[in-house]
Design an enzyme around this catalytic site. Sequence first.
Site, PDB file in Angstrom:
ATOM      1  N   ASP A 173       7.402  -5.108  84.478  1.00  0.00           N
ATOM      2  CA  ASP A 173       6.627  -4.479  85.127  1.00  0.00           C
ATOM      3  C   ASP A 173       5.254  -4.414  84.260  1.00  0.00           C
ATOM      4  OD1 ASP A 173       4.924  -1.886  85.967  1.00  0.00           O
ATOM      5  OD2 ASP A 173       6.851  -1.226  86.663  1.00  0.00           O
ATOM      6  N   GLU A 263       9.569  -6.105 110.680  1.00  0.00           N
ATOM      7  CA  GLU A 263      10.758  -4.881 111.303  1.00  0.00           C
ATOM      8  C   GLU A 263      10.654  -4.824 112.588  1.00  0.00           C
ATOM      9  OE1 GLU A 263      11.037  -2.134 108.202  1.00  0.00           O
ATOM     10  OE2 GLU A 263      11.196  -3.530 106.886  1.00  0.00           O
ATOM     11  N   HIS A 282      15.830  -0.769 107.224  1.00  0.00           N
ATOM     12  CA  HIS A 282      15.117   0.125 106.340  1.00  0.00           C
ATOM     13  C   HIS A 282      15.494   1.458 106.158  1.00  0.00           C
ATOM     14  CE1 HIS A 282      10.648   0.349 104.977  1.00  0.00           C
ATOM     15  NE2 HIS A 282      11.438   0.992 104.429  1.00  0.00           N
ATOM     16  N   GLY A 284      16.486   2.903 103.489  1.00  0.00           N
ATOM     17  CA  GLY A 284      16.465   3.289 101.889  1.00  0.00           C
ATOM     18  C   GLY A 284      16.371   4.869 101.677  1.00  0.00           C
TER      19      GLY A 284
END
Length: 308
Positions: A173, A263, A282, A284
């Site tokens: 990161d 999507e 999708h 999550g």
Amino acid sequence: ARVLVTTAYLEPGGEVDRLLTDAGHEVVFARAADRKAGGQSLVEAIADADAVVAGTDKFTAEVISAATRLRVFGRCGVGFDNIDVAAATEAGVAVTYTPGVNRESVAELVLGQLVNGARLLPQNIAAVREGRWDQPSGTELAGSVLGIVGLGSIGKAVARVARALGMTVIAYDPYFDADFAGDHGVERGTLDAVLQAADFLTLHLFLDESTRNLIDGDRIAAMKPGAFIVNTARGGVLDEAALADAVRSGHLRGAALDVLETEPLAADSPLRGLDRVFVTAHIGAATHQARARSSLMAAGQVADFLAG
Ligand code: NAD
């Protein structure tokens, strides 16, 4: 004020509707299902809205330019790449989002997909359903290396789960949280080091122009043979065609993708027909808990903003 709600899972009469109505606002629903059923288009609905409570609908510069008195977008969720923030800012429209609320839901989906990748559960379930008693060798997560790209809110939750399972965790990161890493036994790596070390790679960075296509064909080729990729971040951070090639050639064990460049999954997607690519729609953040937290937070932000 007039508040437009486009988030697919919100209902008239639900908590968000009541919160906004109690605050004195007029709530208008223009969800994808309403629009499909002949309701106003986004461009029409946004024209006289003062605020929008938004899900994943695309608010392009063109849509935003149709607004005549819009002041704020309250995005239910954390990835606000579906809103053209530059165009909104230019038009003087604020954009809020709901950090942290999806963390556990997404981390738990990643856990499931790591197990799916390690044991190829979807294949085995399908085989048994088709009458085959297959018993292939899987692999243990304990002792395997999990590479994390993006050690933010969700990346950290995944790191904690993975450490609890006995995985080695190495993360990249650019704004690496060394205190968290020290407390939770997470190693720091460059992006290349993470890609080379990972038996399992999970992506938790946001999508913007700096991260688009970050995991491209060259980076996939540099990964450890037999590695498994989990992407619950955004489709655009990963080159899907290169991924499909790498799975087909056997370089990668497979992948689990909750997010796609387009999507829903396109009819001509290179990912179609690959039984080691587990695509979910999708989902999550699609739990009762995360949806309630994020939509109430977004509606509260909108109400506070409108109250000045
Ligand atoms: P966050 O902002 O807490 O974390 C993102 C992290 O990515 C930050 O620590 C940031 O420093 C890091 N980052 C930025 N550029 C990077 C780069 N080039 N390489 C590596 N790391 C980089 O966000 P979060 O809550 O952890 O969510 C992460 C992303 O997950 C969101 O932006 C969203 O796109 C996605 N998401 C998906 C779902 C889903 O339903 N699948 C749900 C929630 C969030």
